[in-house]
Motif scaffolding. Sequence first.
Motif, PDB file in Angstrom:
ATOM      1  N   THR A  96       0.811  -1.220   0.000  1.00 11.05           N
ATOM      2  CA  THR A  96       0.000   0.000   0.000  1.00 11.05           C
ATOM      3  C   THR A  96       0.844   1.269   0.000  1.00 11.05           C
ATOM      4  N   TRP A 100       0.773   4.296  -2.672  1.00  9.02           N
ATOM      5  CA  TRP A 100       0.785   5.716  -2.294  1.00  9.02           C
ATOM      6  C   TRP A 100       1.782   6.493  -3.141  1.00  9.02           C
ATOM      7  N   TRP A 104      -1.666   6.332  -8.854  1.00 13.04           N
ATOM      8  CA  TRP A 104      -2.791   7.266  -8.803  1.00 13.04           C
ATOM      9  C   TRP A 104      -3.145   7.691 -10.225  1.00 13.04           C
ATOM     10  N   GLY A 134      -4.334   4.181  -5.335  1.00 11.79           N
ATOM     11  CA  GLY A 134      -4.461   5.013  -4.155  1.00 11.79           C
ATOM     12  C   GLY A 134      -5.846   5.584  -3.949  1.00 11.79           C
ATOM     13  N   ALA A 167       1.357   4.232   5.251  1.00  9.74           N
ATOM     14  CA  ALA A 167       0.387   4.522   4.194  1.00  9.74           C
ATOM     15  C   ALA A 167      -1.016   4.728   4.745  1.00  9.74           C
ATOM     16  N   TYR A 171      -3.427   7.882   3.828  1.00 13.94           N
ATOM     17  CA  TYR A 171      -4.721   7.759   3.148  1.00 13.94           C
ATOM     18  C   TYR A 171      -5.837   8.328   4.013  1.00 13.94           C
TER      19      TYR A 171
END
Length: 423
Positions: A96, A100, A104, A134, A167, A171
């Motif tokens: 994850t 990040w 994206w 993401g 992460a 988020y």
Amino acid sequence: MDRVLVLAPHPDDEVLGAGGVIQQAVALKIPIKVVFLTYGDSNQWSFLLYRMHPVVFPAAVENMGLVRHDEAINASRLLGVDGQNLIFLGYPDFGTLNMWYYHWGQRPPYRSIMTRVTAVPYKGAYRPGAPYKGEEIVQDLRSILKDFKPTKIFVSHPADHNGDHLALYLYLRVALWDEGMSNDVKLYPYLIHYLTWPKPKGFHPEKDLMPPEALAGGELWQQFHLSALQIETKKKALQAHKSQFFSSPKYLLSFVKFNELFGDFPPLKLHMNEDTSNLTLQNTTTTELPDELNDRERSAFVGVDWKYVRWQGDNLIVSIQFSRPLAEDVEASIYFFGYSSKTPFGLMPKINVRLGVLSYSVYDQNKRLDQGLVQVIRNIRDVTISVPLKVLGYPEKILTSARTSLGNFPLDNASWVVVELQQ
């Protein structure tokens, strides 16, 4: 009335970080949800993976995820949380943070190194088939925030040295901004992975869990004291995570102490051209090295720490310092992720300045940019980087951090910091 949301990067983190708090919420009949970012399917092999050991079969990895899912349900029952109040998102364990950094917008989904899939594979997950990107994690967190409306959130810490832990905090920050909930919710980050911490190792329920010395002065720590019954129940809940407890009981029991600890770095509020040169994060690099480092990693280890952050004219200026000069094969990365309420976060630039011994390069996710877009001033043991706000998408807030690595192996990281530009 309070509503408690516990966010765990992997099954067992909910017990390690907030097992006592969960019991207390249940006893007071406070509404509670526990959300797991991953199924923990790669945990057994993640450290081996850093050293490029052979990868096990993907089906076996997914099966480990299902085992850990069931362990989380059993542990939660011991803490008093009904299974219907557990949510499993199913994003890639050990992946994850990579999402990040690099996945994206128009970028393709992340492919899990272990399961080889690019979307949530578990039928019982919150949103099966969600792509490993993401914005998908942010979407899930926003949906949970909107539906549950928590007043207190317990989440992994921004100085944690585990990628999934880092992460999840990041988020969540974006999801809270998107939902306009930042000022309405109290965050209680818990630290799990930090070099040679915690001390002492093993089962010492009579002792307090103390913050790492390097972080003790940089933030205000709060604690929750556990009763004798809560301590015993927390221990049993940890033991219910059988796959993890079998492999590292001494480490896990280090978190069964008289208290649970929560701390966060407050956002750094910057005014243009104001001489706020001293960042509140000081001396966050430890001089102790973890025992699991091999000789090459120890000899190449370079710690990284903050010096200052400034807003000067149309530029954000970040200065960091190293514990020693960068060695051959050691790279430093400095990250600048801007946030604007006018642009979806997935479409905002995500700038990474990568430093080698003699050179540097600039990226937006994995796309290489003209290095002349940023100004880099280097000395033997520190670097100052000036990034135009235009390059960051004219943000209102900026998430920034720095790390050092030896190839694919992470060495050290400076805690992620939220920078708010005050007009």
